[in-house]
Design a protein around this motif. Structure first.
Motif, PDB file in Angstrom:
ATOM      1  N   HIS A  26       0.890  -1.154   0.033  1.00  0.00           N
ATOM      2  CA  HIS A  26      -0.062   0.043  -0.162  1.00  0.00           C
ATOM      3  C   HIS A  26       0.910   1.278   0.019  1.00  0.00           C
ATOM      4  CE1 HIS A  26      -3.008   2.963   0.905  1.00  0.00           C
ATOM      5  NE2 HIS A  26      -2.580   3.297   1.610  1.00  0.00           N
ATOM      6  N   GLY A  30      -1.696   8.542  -1.869  1.00  0.00           N
ATOM      7  CA  GLY A  30      -2.447   8.045  -3.252  1.00  0.00           C
ATOM      8  C   GLY A  30      -2.523   9.082  -4.366  1.00  0.00           C
ATOM      9  N   HIS A  52      -6.048  -3.240   4.125  1.00  0.00           N
ATOM     10  CA  HIS A  52      -6.015  -2.467   2.971  1.00  0.00           C
ATOM     11  C   HIS A  52      -7.574  -2.109   2.138  1.00  0.00           C
ATOM     12  CE1 HIS A  52      -3.908  -2.441  -1.358  1.00  0.00           C
ATOM     13  NE2 HIS A  52      -3.857  -1.249  -0.499  1.00  0.00           N
ATOM     14  N   ASN A  53      -7.997  -3.083   1.750  1.00  0.00           N
ATOM     15  CA  ASN A  53      -9.161  -2.895   0.783  1.00  0.00           C
ATOM     16  C   ASN A  53     -10.516  -3.386   1.118  1.00  0.00           C
ATOM     17  OD1 ASN A  53      -7.898  -1.350  -1.572  1.00  0.00           O
ATOM     18  ND2 ASN A  53      -6.775  -3.437  -2.236  1.00  0.00           N
ATOM     19  N   HIS A  60      -8.839   2.123   2.239  1.00  0.00           N
ATOM     20  CA  HIS A  60      -9.310   2.608   1.276  1.00  0.00           C
ATOM     21  C   HIS A  60     -10.715   3.095   1.509  1.00  0.00           C
ATOM     22  CE1 HIS A  60      -5.937   2.555  -1.473  1.00  0.00           C
ATOM     23  NE2 HIS A  60      -5.794   1.315  -1.053  1.00  0.00           N
ATOM     24  N   ARG A  66      -6.722   5.758   7.281  1.00  0.00           N
ATOM     25  CA  ARG A  66      -6.056   6.423   6.246  1.00  0.00           C
ATOM     26  C   ARG A  66      -5.281   7.418   6.969  1.00  0.00           C
ATOM     27  NH1 ARG A  66      -9.568   6.585   2.849  1.00  0.00           N
ATOM     28  NH2 ARG A  66     -10.357   8.604   3.347  1.00  0.00           N
TER      29      ARG A  66
END
Length: 104
Positions: A26, A30, A52-53, A60, A66
């Motif tokens: 990651h 971003g 992560h996802n 995310h 984050r």
């Protein structure tokens, strides 16, 4: 140019939940430009899929997690420059010039 992470991360160990598990890379900052800078500066970590996802914990999808990671990334970047002899105020300015924002 790809660089080793400066975040003290290791493949197979999630940086956020500390589990030994399959992990994914990651980039902390971003967007197209900042992702490239994150790679160049070593501002990336290994995260498990859940951190992560996958909602709701994944970075995310979870703004608090984050932002925590972005603060850790900025601290690591600044501390890296300070360890090389740069004064703290200059290290902060260098980060802000490079990433366009102060996360701390």
């Amino acid at each position: 140019m790809a660089k080793k992470s400066i975040m003290g991360t290791q493949k197979g160990f999630c940086y956020m939940c500390f589990r030994y598990t399959p992990t994914e890379k990651h980039h902390i900052f971003g967007g197209t430009a900042n992702r490239r800078l994150s790679e160049e500066d070593g501002l990336w970590v290994y995260l498990c899929p859940e951190c992560h996802n996958i909602p709701p914990r994944g970075v995310h999808f979870n703004q608090n997690r984050r932002e925590w990671l972005q603060k850790a990334g900025q601290r690591a970047y600044e501390n890296n420059l300070i360890a090389k002899g740069m004064p703290p105020a200059e290290a902060r300015a260098a980060f802000m010039e490079r990433y366009g924002k102060n996360y701390l």
